[in-house]
Design a protein around this motif. Structure first.
Motif, PDB file in Angstrom:
ATOM      1  N   ILE A   7     -16.704 -11.217  -8.390  1.00 10.52           N
ATOM      2  CA  ILE A   7     -16.714  -9.751  -8.531  1.00 10.52           C
ATOM      3  C   ILE A   7     -15.931  -9.098  -7.405  1.00 10.52           C
ATOM      4  CG2 ILE A   7     -18.196  -7.711  -8.410  1.00 10.52           C
ATOM      5  CD1 ILE A   7     -20.318  -9.287  -9.949  1.00 10.52           C
ATOM      6  N   VAL A   8     -16.179  -9.510  -6.151  1.00 15.60           N
ATOM      7  CA  VAL A   8     -15.502  -8.848  -5.030  1.00 15.60           C
ATOM      8  C   VAL A   8     -14.008  -9.167  -5.023  1.00 15.60           C
ATOM      9  CG1 VAL A   8     -17.566  -8.718  -3.591  1.00 15.60           C
ATOM     10  CG2 VAL A   8     -16.077 -10.717  -3.407  1.00 15.60           C
ATOM     11  N   LEU A   9     -13.621 -10.363  -5.450  1.00 12.77           N
ATOM     12  CA  LEU A   9     -12.191 -10.688  -5.511  1.00 12.77           C
ATOM     13  C   LEU A   9     -11.483  -9.848  -6.575  1.00 12.77           C
ATOM     14  CD1 LEU A   9     -12.131 -14.580  -5.069  1.00 12.77           C
ATOM     15  CD2 LEU A   9     -11.637 -12.812  -3.366  1.00 12.77           C
ATOM     16  N   ILE A  10     -12.134  -9.663  -7.718  1.00 11.10           N
ATOM     17  CA  ILE A  10     -11.543  -8.838  -8.779  1.00 11.10           C
ATOM     18  C   ILE A  10     -11.405  -7.388  -8.320  1.00 11.10           C
ATOM     19  CG2 ILE A  10     -11.992  -7.841 -11.061  1.00 11.10           C
ATOM     20  CD1 ILE A  10     -10.885 -10.632 -11.208  1.00 11.10           C
ATOM     21  N   ILE A  11     -12.466  -6.850  -7.700  1.00  7.46           N
ATOM     22  CA  ILE A  11     -12.415  -5.466  -7.217  1.00  7.46           C
ATOM     23  C   ILE A  11     -11.323  -5.323  -6.157  1.00  7.46           C
ATOM     24  CG2 ILE A  11     -13.691  -3.682  -5.959  1.00  7.46           C
ATOM     25  CD1 ILE A  11     -16.231  -4.685  -7.287  1.00  7.46           C
ATOM     26  N   ASN A  12     -11.240  -6.280  -5.244  1.00  9.88           N
ATOM     27  CA  ASN A  12     -10.213  -6.251  -4.202  1.00  9.88           C
ATOM     28  C   ASN A  12      -8.817  -6.276  -4.804  1.00  9.88           C
ATOM     29  OD1 ASN A  12      -8.810  -6.404  -1.794  1.00  9.88           O
ATOM     30  ND2 ASN A  12      -9.389  -8.504  -1.350  1.00  9.88           N
ATOM     31  N   ALA A  13      -8.622  -7.131  -5.809  1.00  8.17           N
ATOM     32  CA  ALA A  13      -7.299  -7.234  -6.434  1.00  8.17           C
ATOM     33  C   ALA A  13      -6.911  -5.930  -7.114  1.00  8.17           C
ATOM     34  CB  ALA A  13      -7.302  -8.382  -7.441  1.00  8.17           C
ATOM     35  N   VAL A  14      -7.864  -5.316  -7.835  1.00 11.63           N
ATOM     36  CA  VAL A  14      -7.569  -4.054  -8.527  1.00 11.63           C
ATOM     37  C   VAL A  14      -7.272  -2.954  -7.521  1.00 11.63           C
ATOM     38  CG1 VAL A  14      -8.551  -2.266 -10.014  1.00 11.63           C
ATOM     39  CG2 VAL A  14      -8.911  -4.670 -10.563  1.00 11.63           C
ATOM     40  N   PHE A  15      -8.089  -2.863  -6.467  1.00 12.50           N
ATOM     41  CA  PHE A  15      -7.872  -1.834  -5.447  1.00 12.50           C
ATOM     42  C   PHE A  15      -6.502  -1.993  -4.778  1.00 12.50           C
ATOM     43  CE2 PHE A  15     -12.495  -0.561  -4.271  1.00 12.50           C
ATOM     44  CZ  PHE A  15     -12.720  -0.230  -5.602  1.00 12.50           C
ATOM     45  N   SER A  16      -6.192  -3.215  -4.373  1.00 14.01           N
ATOM     46  CA  SER A  16      -4.942  -3.462  -3.655  1.00 14.01           C
ATOM     47  C   SER A  16      -3.737  -3.205  -4.548  1.00 14.01           C
ATOM     48  CB  SER A  16      -4.912  -4.909  -3.144  1.00 14.01           C
ATOM     49  OG  SER A  16      -6.028  -5.165  -2.309  1.00 14.01           O
ATOM     50  N   LEU A  17      -3.826  -3.638  -5.784  1.00 11.94           N
ATOM     51  CA  LEU A  17      -2.723  -3.452  -6.724  1.00 11.94           C
ATOM     52  C   LEU A  17      -2.460  -1.971  -6.977  1.00 11.94           C
ATOM     53  CD1 LEU A  17      -0.902  -5.358  -8.441  1.00 11.94           C
ATOM     54  CD2 LEU A  17      -2.443  -4.897 -10.345  1.00 11.94           C
ATOM     55  N   SER A  18      -3.528  -1.204  -7.212  1.00 10.90           N
ATOM     56  CA  SER A  18      -3.366   0.217  -7.496  1.00 10.90           C
ATOM     57  C   SER A  18      -2.850   0.981  -6.282  1.00 10.90           C
ATOM     58  CB  SER A  18      -4.698   0.815  -7.957  1.00 10.90           C
ATOM     59  OG  SER A  18      -5.180   0.150  -9.090  1.00 10.90           O
ATOM     60  N   ALA A  19      -3.359   0.614  -5.102  1.00  7.03           N
ATOM     61  CA  ALA A  19      -2.943   1.308  -3.886  1.00  7.03           C
ATOM     62  C   ALA A  19      -1.456   1.117  -3.610  1.00  7.03           C
ATOM     63  CB  ALA A  19      -3.762   0.817  -2.702  1.00  7.03           C
ATOM     64  N   ILE A  20      -0.913  -0.080  -3.879  1.00  9.74           N
ATOM     65  CA  ILE A  20       0.498  -0.362  -3.608  1.00  9.74           C
ATOM     66  C   ILE A  20       1.398   0.240  -4.669  1.00  9.74           C
ATOM     67  CG2 ILE A  20       2.201  -2.200  -3.363  1.00  9.74           C
ATOM     68  CD1 ILE A  20       0.235  -1.858  -1.002  1.00  9.74           C
ATOM     69  N   PHE A  21       0.999   0.116  -5.939  1.00  6.89           N
ATOM     70  CA  PHE A  21       1.891   0.538  -7.015  1.00  6.89           C
ATOM     71  C   PHE A  21       1.844   2.032  -7.285  1.00  6.89           C
ATOM     72  CE2 PHE A  21       2.124  -3.928  -7.701  1.00  6.89           C
ATOM     73  CZ  PHE A  21       3.344  -4.140  -8.318  1.00  6.89           C
ATOM     74  N   GLN A  22       0.989   2.780  -6.560  1.00  4.25           N
ATOM     75  CA  GLN A  22       1.007   4.226  -6.729  1.00  4.25           C
ATOM     76  C   GLN A  22       2.125   4.882  -5.917  1.00  4.25           C
ATOM     77  OE1 GLN A  22      -2.044   6.694  -5.245  1.00  4.25           O
ATOM     78  NE2 GLN A  22      -2.218   5.698  -3.257  1.00  4.25           N
ATOM     79  N   CYS A  23       2.784   4.108  -5.014  1.00  2.00           N
ATOM     80  CA  CYS A  23       3.877   4.669  -4.209  1.00  2.00           C
ATOM     81  C   CYS A  23       5.018   5.130  -5.122  1.00  2.00           C
ATOM     82  CB  CYS A  23       4.404   3.628  -3.221  1.00  2.00           C
ATOM     83  SG  CYS A  23       3.197   3.179  -1.965  1.00  2.00           S
ATOM     84  N   ASP A  24       5.524   6.323  -4.871  1.00  3.31           N
ATOM     85  CA  ASP A  24       6.623   6.884  -5.666  1.00  3.31           C
ATOM     86  C   ASP A  24       7.953   6.492  -5.010  1.00  3.31           C
ATOM     87  OD1 ASP A  24       8.310   8.296  -7.233  1.00  3.31           O
ATOM     88  OD2 ASP A  24       7.578  10.292  -6.660  1.00  3.31           O
ATOM     89  N   SER A  25       8.674   5.625  -5.658  1.00  3.27           N
ATOM     90  CA  SER A  25       9.921   5.110  -5.055  1.00  3.27           C
ATOM     91  C   SER A  25      11.000   6.189  -4.926  1.00  3.27           C
ATOM     92  CB  SER A  25      10.465   3.947  -5.901  1.00  3.27           C
ATOM     93  OG  SER A  25      10.704   4.391  -7.228  1.00  3.27           O
ATOM     94  N   THR A  26      10.938   7.253  -5.709  1.00  2.85           N
ATOM     95  CA  THR A  26      11.958   8.304  -5.624  1.00  2.85           C
ATOM     96  C   THR A  26      11.752   9.228  -4.434  1.00  2.85           C
ATOM     97  OG1 THR A  26      10.649   9.793  -7.010  1.00  2.85           O
ATOM     98  CG2 THR A  26      12.174   8.306  -8.139  1.00  2.85           C
ATOM     99  N   ALA A  27      10.550   9.145  -3.815  1.00  2.00           N
ATOM    100  CA  ALA A  27      10.265  10.035  -2.687  1.00  2.00           C
ATOM    101  C   ALA A  27      10.228   9.291  -1.359  1.00  2.00           C
ATOM    102  CB  ALA A  27       8.925  10.753  -2.922  1.00  2.00           C
TER     103      ALA A  27
END
Length: 820
Positions: free
Chosen positions: A387-407
């Motif tokens: 459970i904690v590995l899945i939550i960690n993976a989702v959190f980390s993935l979302s936090a990184i991929f929310q960066c806007d490359s155009t800005a």
């Protein structure tokens, strides 16, 4: 040191250097994880693992034939003769064994020990149970008479595990029994009473009961099991047996069969584990859904917190991306940074889970079977890590991929000052709406369930239990069968009744010598119906069979329990003494007998040999778990079949001297074998115990939902305030007041809050409506309650946001500017 090692080291350091991030995650995730893991441990051990002390459970079936006494109350019609006939009829298919369990106590060396008394057919240990014989010999026809076998726990506690325990004696229900052996503790069985590991076993030969006279009474207490030879046993096969049994004894059971057809019967066949678990599979599923919803909500809250944290590091990630680092590498870095915190949360969650498992018997109030089998196993530990590995993976993935490359260029050139001021990412807004929606749905369901459960616990009984103690008296010789010839049977029954009345007088005198202030009632019955009988008579006026609950009462019954007499009169002392053929009925029975719809028209009618002289108001009974069940009250003694009960009362606040009363009453007459004391208050507490525990659990779930909503809103407000921090710092430095800044910030966030609240309430009402249609046991949706709970949730969220914004505003403006 590689970049990944540095990320892992940074994650460990962050546990101390960033408490505002670490503590909310550690507390919220570990506690909700503990609840989830406890339910996982319960399901793993109670549903999926083989029962440790049952042989071949997959081929063992619990069978029963039941009569429908009321909507919620059924009684078994299997007695020992029926069980013996069943075993003989299906002997080619498998072996039949019976078991009966009840709470009791034994006397060993002047020491009174609480036990579970197990009475079983002498093949139970070889056919069903997998409890090895530790000392002594197995039960058989030659050694079971006057003998007892004890469990390992009772052997250890009462006899210090003495090797020469065989041949010693113990006192059970006033009888001195010879100990023949010691079995390992038996845990995998169901009992209405509390189960303890200190146990006694007594055995009988089931086949010998083939010679018994067929009985026209129902209410069997033996649990009947058949172990087949890899063959499925069905309800149709059980119904077939009863049909042939009624044909075989057609003359003897004709009246009995008519009664059963009138009341309605049903067959019940289920595997041993299903019988053992009762409705606990549903309970575990409900618990799992509840705690999973909480974990989901907690994860959403923490998700916002992590987004707020990584939002402050957008410049760092922008630099990495501009220098050519792939997002995959940044994801691994974020994953490793978060790993120590999540693994620590899992570890704390497992510790909390271990304590919860130990506390389960107390939390459940003994309403969940086989809790002794639940432990922290490999499945539970693996689930925690997963459970904690899945939550960690989702959190980390979302936090990184929310960066806007155009800005990215703007982030670097401005050091992230003011560029995103006042702007929330779509992901943050979606998360906020999801948080409120999940919180609103859980709040709606739990609050409505809590209200319904509260109403079950706090009901108007329609009478006053008072400070009443019921004493059940076990008498020697009372279970001797009555003669079959009608006149001899009537004479013997009258003789026993008079003898029992004399015994009651002697016991009452002994009790008054201990506590003179006792009020010992003439009535043997009490309003709950704990010691009642179910009877049936044909009513010629309405041309129908009347089924009702019969209770023995005296002239003092109505006043003693505060019942309301609606019509007619009470029983007189003379009618009570002479055992007159008169009766009082309750309002539902009066309406059933009435031909004009009035209760007064039932006065003067006959039910059997009894003339109705009065009608009392309806009240709560345990049989129907509510009101509405027909009741007849009469002074006719029927103790030859129902037994002897003594009702005694004290003024409120005074205490019964139970141990002294028991000693005096036991020595008052040689035929008294055992006394069982039970107050009406404890009977009611036991009856509502499961509902009360459910109410506490649901209320706790409701409060926890509000707490999680507060934490989640806090995290969202932190992220929003961080976006506005540069603007707030400039305005504070240029002289804006704190109140004006608070109003301005709340004005900016209020539209989102109202939209999110509206969507949340709409989704929760639709979601609960769908659940309510699929599960009729859920209470109907109340818009008033939904509005009230929605307002409470909105107030909590607004308070959390206001608190965070006010804290940011109160910060030193120059320090805020230097930090940016």
């Amino acid at each position: 040191m590689s970049i990944y090692q540095r990320a892992l080291k940074h994650g460990v350091q962050r546990l101390i250097t960033k408490p505002r991030l670490a503590l909310p995650v550690l507390i919220t995730l570990s506690l909700t994880l503990a609840a989830v893991l406890t339910v996982v441990a319960m399901s793993s051990n109670l549903i999926f693992k083989p029962l440790p002390d049952i042989k071949g459970e997959q081929n063992i079936y619990y069978v029963d034939r039941q009569v429908q006494v009321s909507e919620d109350f059924k009684i078994s019609i299997f007695n020992r003769h029926g069980a013996a006939e069943f075993a003989d009829y299906y002997k080619q298919i498998g072996e039949v064994a019976t078991l009966h369990a009840r709470a009791n106590s034994v006397q060993v060396n002047d020491q009174n020990l609480a036990i579970t008394k197990l009475t079983a057919s002498n093949n139970f240990q070889t056919v069903i149970a997998n409890t090895p014989l530790l000392v002594g010999e197995m039960p058989n026809l030659s050694n079971q008479e006057g003998a007892v076998w004890i469990s390992e726990s009772l052997w250890r506690n009462a006899f210090a595990s003495s090797s020469n325990v065989v041949g010693r004696q113990l006192e059970l229900e006033g009888n001195q029994l010879l100990i023949r052996g010691v079995f390992a503790d038996f845990r995998s069985f169901y009992s209405m009473d509390d189960i303890v590991s200190q146990q006694t076993w007594q055995f009988f030969d089931l086949a010998s009961h083939l010679a018994d006279t067929p009985s026209n009474r129902f209410g069997g207490s033996n649990k009947l099991f058949i172990k087949t030879q890899n063959q499925v046993f069905t309800e149709e096969m059980l119904t077939q047996f009863w049909q042939q049994l009624f044909t075989k004894y057609e003359a003897e059971l004709a009246t009995y069969v008519d009664m059963l057809e009138q009341m309605g019967t049903s067959s019940k066949v289920e595997l041993y584990r299903a019988h053992l678990m009762k409705d606990q599979n549903t309970l575990i599923v409900f618990l799992f859904i509840s705690v999973s919803a909480l974990l989901f909500m907690a994860s959403l809250n923490l998700f916002n917190l992590f987004l707020s944290h990584y939002q402050q590091r957008e410049q760092e990630f922008a630099t990495h991306l501009c220098l050519g680092s792939p997002r995959k590498r940044l994801f691994i870095i974020a994953f490793l940074e978060n790993l120590p915190l999540f693994l620590l949360s899992a570890l704390v969650g497992l510790f909390a889970c271990a304590w919860l498992i130990r506390a389960l018997p107390i939390i459940s109030g003994g309403n969940i079977e086989m809790l002794s089998l639940v432990n922290l196993d490999l499945v539970t530990v693996s689930m925690a890590i997963f459970i904690v590995l899945i939550i960690n993976a989702v959190f980390s993935l979302s936090a990184i991929f929310q960066c806007d490359s155009t800005a990215l260029n703007q982030h670097i050139n401005t050091s992230n000052k003011g560029v995103n001021a006042g702007k929330m990412s779509p992901l943050t807004k979606a998360l906020f709406i999801a948080q409120l929606s999940s919180a609103a749905l859980i709040m709606t369901g739990t609050a409505l369930l809590a209200e319904a459960t509260y109403n079950k616990v706090n009901v108007d009984l329609g009478f006053t239990p008072g400070n009443t103690m019921m004493v059940k008296v076990d008498l020697e010789g009372l279970d001797t069968p009555l003669p079959t010839e009608e006149q001899q049977r009537s004479e013997e029954q009258e003789r026993r009744n008079l003898e029992i009345l004399d015994i009651k007088a002697q016991l009452s005198s002994a009790a008054l010598s201990i506590q003179p202030q006792l009020n010992i009632l003439d009535s043997q019955g009490e309003p709950f119906g704990e010691n009642m009988m179910i009877s049936m008579n044909f009513d010629a006026d309405t041309n129908q069979q009347i089924t009702y609950m019969y209770k023995n009462i005296g002239a003092d019954y109505i006043d003693a329990f505060g019942l309301k007499l609606l019509a007619g009169r009470n029983i007189t002392a003379e009618e009570q003494t002479s055992l007159a053929q008169v009766a009082i009925i309750n309002e539902p029975l009066a309406l059933q007998l009435s031909q004009d719809g009035t209760i007064e028209s039932a006065i003067g009618k006959q039910i059997g040999t009894l003339q109705i002289i009065g009608v009392i108001a309806d009240h709560y009974s345990l049989v129907s778990k509510g009101r509405g069940y027909p009741i007849l009250l009469a002074p006719i003694m029927n103790t030859a079949e129902a037994g002897l009960y003594i009702m005694m009362q004290l003024p409120e606040g005074q205490t019964f001297k139970q141990s002294e009363l028991e000693t005096a009453m036991l020595s008052a007459h040689p035929k008294v074998k055992q006394l069982q004391f039970d107050s009406l208050a404890s009977i009611w507490d036991k009856h509502i115990e499961q509902d009360r525990i459910r109410f506490y659990f649901i209320s706790g779930l409701c409060v926890l939902t509000l707490l999680l909503a507060f934490v989640g809103s806090n995290a969202m407000a932190v992220g929003f305030s961080e976006l506005k921090r540069f603007e707030l710092a400039i305005r504070m430095a240029t002289g804006a007041t704190r109140v004006s800044l608070l109003k301005r910030t709340l004005q900016n966030i209020t539209p989102l809050l109202l939209i999110a609240a509206g969507i949340a309430i709409a989704l929760s009402s639709i979601g609960y409506g769908v659940l309510q249609q699929n599960h009729s046991s859920l209470p109907a949706l109340s818009w008033t309650a939904l509005g009230l709970f929605g307002f409470a949730l909105l107030a909590i969220v607004l308070s959390a946001i206001t608190w965070v914004v006010w804290r940011i505003i109160n910060a030193d403006p120059m320090r805020a500017l230097r930090e940016l």
